[in-house]
Design an enzyme around this catalytic site. Sequence first.
Site, mmCIF file in Angstrom:
data_model
loop_
_atom_site.group_PDB
_atom_site.id
_atom_site.type_symbol
_atom_site.label_atom_id
_atom_site.label_comp_id
_atom_site.label_asym_id
_atom_site.label_seq_id
_atom_site.Cartn_x
_atom_site.Cartn_y
_atom_site.Cartn_z
ATOM 1 N N GLN A 76 0.830 -1.209 0.000
ATOM 2 C CA GLN A 76 0.000 0.000 0.000
ATOM 3 C C GLN A 76 0.867 1.263 0.000
ATOM 4 O O GLN A 76 0.515 2.273 0.584
ATOM 5 C CB GLN A 76 -0.935 0.007 1.210
ATOM 6 C CG GLN A 76 -2.075 -0.982 1.122
ATOM 7 C CD GLN A 76 -3.119 -0.575 0.097
ATOM 8 O OE1 GLN A 76 -3.211 0.581 -0.315
ATOM 9 N NE2 GLN A 76 -3.938 -1.528 -0.317
ATOM 10 N N SER A 77 1.984 1.215 -0.691
ATOM 11 C CA SER A 77 2.982 2.285 -0.639
ATOM 12 C C SER A 77 2.496 3.606 -1.234
ATOM 13 O O SER A 77 2.143 3.687 -2.414
ATOM 14 C CB SER A 77 4.244 1.844 -1.385
ATOM 15 O OG SER A 77 5.139 2.914 -1.565
ATOM 16 N N ASN A 78 2.506 4.651 -0.399
ATOM 17 C CA ASN A 78 2.228 5.998 -0.898
ATOM 18 C C ASN A 78 3.319 6.448 -1.870
ATOM 19 O O ASN A 78 3.053 7.123 -2.860
ATOM 20 C CB ASN A 78 2.160 6.985 0.268
ATOM 21 C CG ASN A 78 1.088 6.626 1.264
ATOM 22 O OD1 ASN A 78 -0.065 6.465 0.913
ATOM 23 N ND2 ASN A 78 1.485 6.483 2.519
ATOM 24 N N CYS A 80 5.098 4.590 -3.880
ATOM 25 C CA CYS A 80 4.899 3.974 -5.194
ATOM 26 C C CYS A 80 3.786 4.688 -5.960
ATOM 27 O O CYS A 80 3.911 4.922 -7.171
ATOM 28 C CB CYS A 80 4.579 2.494 -5.039
ATOM 29 S SG CYS A 80 6.006 1.477 -4.570
#
Length: 340
Positions: A76-78, A80
């Site tokens: 759930q990387s912001n 990325c």
Amino acid sequence: MVALNEVPRRSYTDGATPLEHLQRLSAELGGPQIWIKRDDQLGLTQGGNKTRKLEYLIADALNQGADALITVGGVQSNHCRLTLSAARVEGLDCHLIVEEDLGPEGTALGPAGSNPPEYTGNFLLFDLLGANSVTVLGHGADLLGEAEILADKLRAEGRKPYVIPVGGSNPIGALGYVDCAVEMLDQFAEAGVDSPTIVTPSGSAGMQAGLVVGLHSAGSNIPVIGINVSRTQADQEPKIVDLVDATARFLDLPPVPRDATTGLGDYFGTGYALPTPEMVEAVRLFARTEGILLDPVYTGKAAAGLIDLIRSGRFTSEDTVVFIHSGGVPGLFARTQAFA
């Protein structure tokens, strides 16, 4: 000394992000006057602190002739999400390599604490933004190693990839928050915010390290307290110090004193991205008193730390605190079970 305005930079935000006084939250907690720096309102898709870092990282990539970005992070990387958004703005390909979270207490992933790659939150946005590839690996995988393997493959095809580390947190990325420190000092002067303490989430450390270097270079003694989202104080502070030192060297600045770095490790719970009751309370409190949404991974846990510091007497009614909202709200919608 290297002047920051001489370093190549792209621009993804029109002007400074707001600095707002949280009067109702301050009254509710009965402690310091709390202000918030709204870096959730930075440019690119849904905003967040990584946008500042990417302004410098993408400029460096373009200067090197890159035609593809590769970056890594959690499922759930912001970071990325925003790297992919910047790639769309610049007409670059973008490849993401992400890892699943660990379950509570290091267990296998389960319904209550897991964060599998389902089409919610940021993972949905990876799809909508059209990532050229998304590779999902198990927790603990060598993400940067996989990124370099992919980069070698793309080079063999005649492409020019540019690899960005976790969170964009290297000396080039940290420059975004060296600049932010100057922006905030101007806002403090304009708003009459006197002798504040800055409280910020601390993860990959680029935001905190940049703020520490920026304030130091401006001759400011404003303290920056990091609230760690994934590590103990003993594990996190050396990472912050290393990046502070590397960023200062990049700008040819005098060394920053070691005591300028604080990363409190009491609030991340059982692990990175795993919900805590205190995070849930903090998210609800900010929403109920100020209409501001926090995220469950970074700002929610940092706000929980701030609330505890106030309740335990670390800050009094005589103090002023500026809380950095680093964004990440899309991740809230992948963690709805925590708020059920």
